[in-house]
Design a protein around this motif. Sequence first.
Motif, PDB file in Angstrom:
ATOM      1  N   PHE A 238      26.021  35.214 -16.656  1.00 47.75           N
ATOM      2  CA  PHE A 238      27.057  34.282 -17.105  1.00 47.75           C
ATOM      3  C   PHE A 238      28.323  34.443 -16.257  1.00 47.75           C
ATOM      4  O   PHE A 238      29.041  33.471 -16.024  1.00 47.75           O
ATOM      5  CB  PHE A 238      27.365  34.497 -18.592  1.00 47.75           C
ATOM      6  N   LYS A 239      28.582  35.655 -15.813  1.00 43.13           N
ATOM      7  CA  LYS A 239      29.740  35.876 -14.950  1.00 43.13           C
ATOM      8  C   LYS A 239      29.575  35.124 -13.632  1.00 43.13           C
ATOM      9  O   LYS A 239      30.515  34.472 -13.152  1.00 43.13           O
ATOM     10  CB  LYS A 239      29.920  37.370 -14.684  1.00 43.13           C
ATOM     11  N   ALA A 242      30.044  31.424 -14.224  1.00 43.27           N
ATOM     12  CA  ALA A 242      31.458  31.122 -14.448  1.00 43.27           C
ATOM     13  C   ALA A 242      32.210  31.030 -13.125  1.00 43.27           C
ATOM     14  O   ALA A 242      32.959  30.074 -12.886  1.00 43.27           O
ATOM     15  CB  ALA A 242      32.077  32.197 -15.342  1.00 43.27           C
ATOM     16  N   GLN A 250      34.221  35.187 -17.009  1.00 47.52           N
ATOM     17  CA  GLN A 250      33.210  34.804 -17.998  1.00 47.52           C
ATOM     18  C   GLN A 250      33.826  34.376 -19.320  1.00 47.52           C
ATOM     19  O   GLN A 250      33.353  33.442 -19.971  1.00 47.52           O
ATOM     20  CB  GLN A 250      32.248  35.968 -18.219  1.00 47.52           C
ATOM     21  N   SER A 254      33.070  30.955 -21.246  1.00 50.86           N
ATOM     22  CA  SER A 254      32.434  30.974 -22.568  1.00 50.86           C
ATOM     23  C   SER A 254      33.238  30.180 -23.583  1.00 50.86           C
ATOM     24  O   SER A 254      32.675  29.430 -24.394  1.00 50.86           O
ATOM     25  CB  SER A 254      32.254  32.419 -23.051  1.00 50.86           C
TER      26      SER A 254
END
Length: 273
Positions: A238-239, A242, A250, A254
Amino acid sequence: MKISREIPLHRLDHKDVYASYAEEIDLGDFSTSHRIDFFAVIWYCSDRDTQYIDFEPYPVKTNLVYLLARNQVHALPGVPPKAKVLLLSKEFFDRIEEEDLRFLFFPFNNEAIVIPDEQTETLSRLFDLILHENKNDNESRLLHFYTNAYLLQLQRLSQNSTTRSALIDPRMRKLFQLISIHYKSQKLVGFYADKIGLSAKRVNQIVTEKTGITVSQLIYNYILIEAKREISHHDKSFKEIAIDLGFKGQSYFSRFFKRHTGTTPESFRQRHL
């Protein structure tokens, strides 16, 4: 052992044009999410369950036509419906000279084109011409001629689509082109307004009048579509996602994702694995 979550890719190997009835197509599994490496015109000829385009549900009904752009994600769960399908390679698509016809495949708008009963015969004849030429001499010039005529008929019927009719305005076309290129790095309206030569206020007025949403919402929609593609089937963290989408980290990504989808990236990934 690490299991790859890379989304399957359907390709048109060694073909510029592929016209066929749906039941005869053998490019891979259509029931689960897959990314396409071509442009597709899908004319449904029977009613079936819901399909998914870029993870959003759309109806499958007789005489609804969907135009999918290269790299979009499609899924058609359940029993495959009857359909007339026209697939175009990027090379063939790029040789379509009429910009209006290429913009039919605008990936931000997945709204169906409705074929009235009185138009089905005309479109069927054009499809049959493409199909016959594709399976016989496969002459490129004739295929371009027939395909242009087919798409021109669809363009006429697409004028009731809010987004597609908005693309008649050259300012809107330029805006959509700019956003598609710069949405990861440029999220402020002023950047696009400067490129078009209008004030940010005026650009927002035009977009709101044409589409019912703001420029910022357009940009967010681009980001969300790509975010869903990356989250669902890629091995990226996810980082990484992002950063790739232009967020500082992240946590920013989110919060953005949950605010606009109602769910977290983690929950979205689990649901679509």
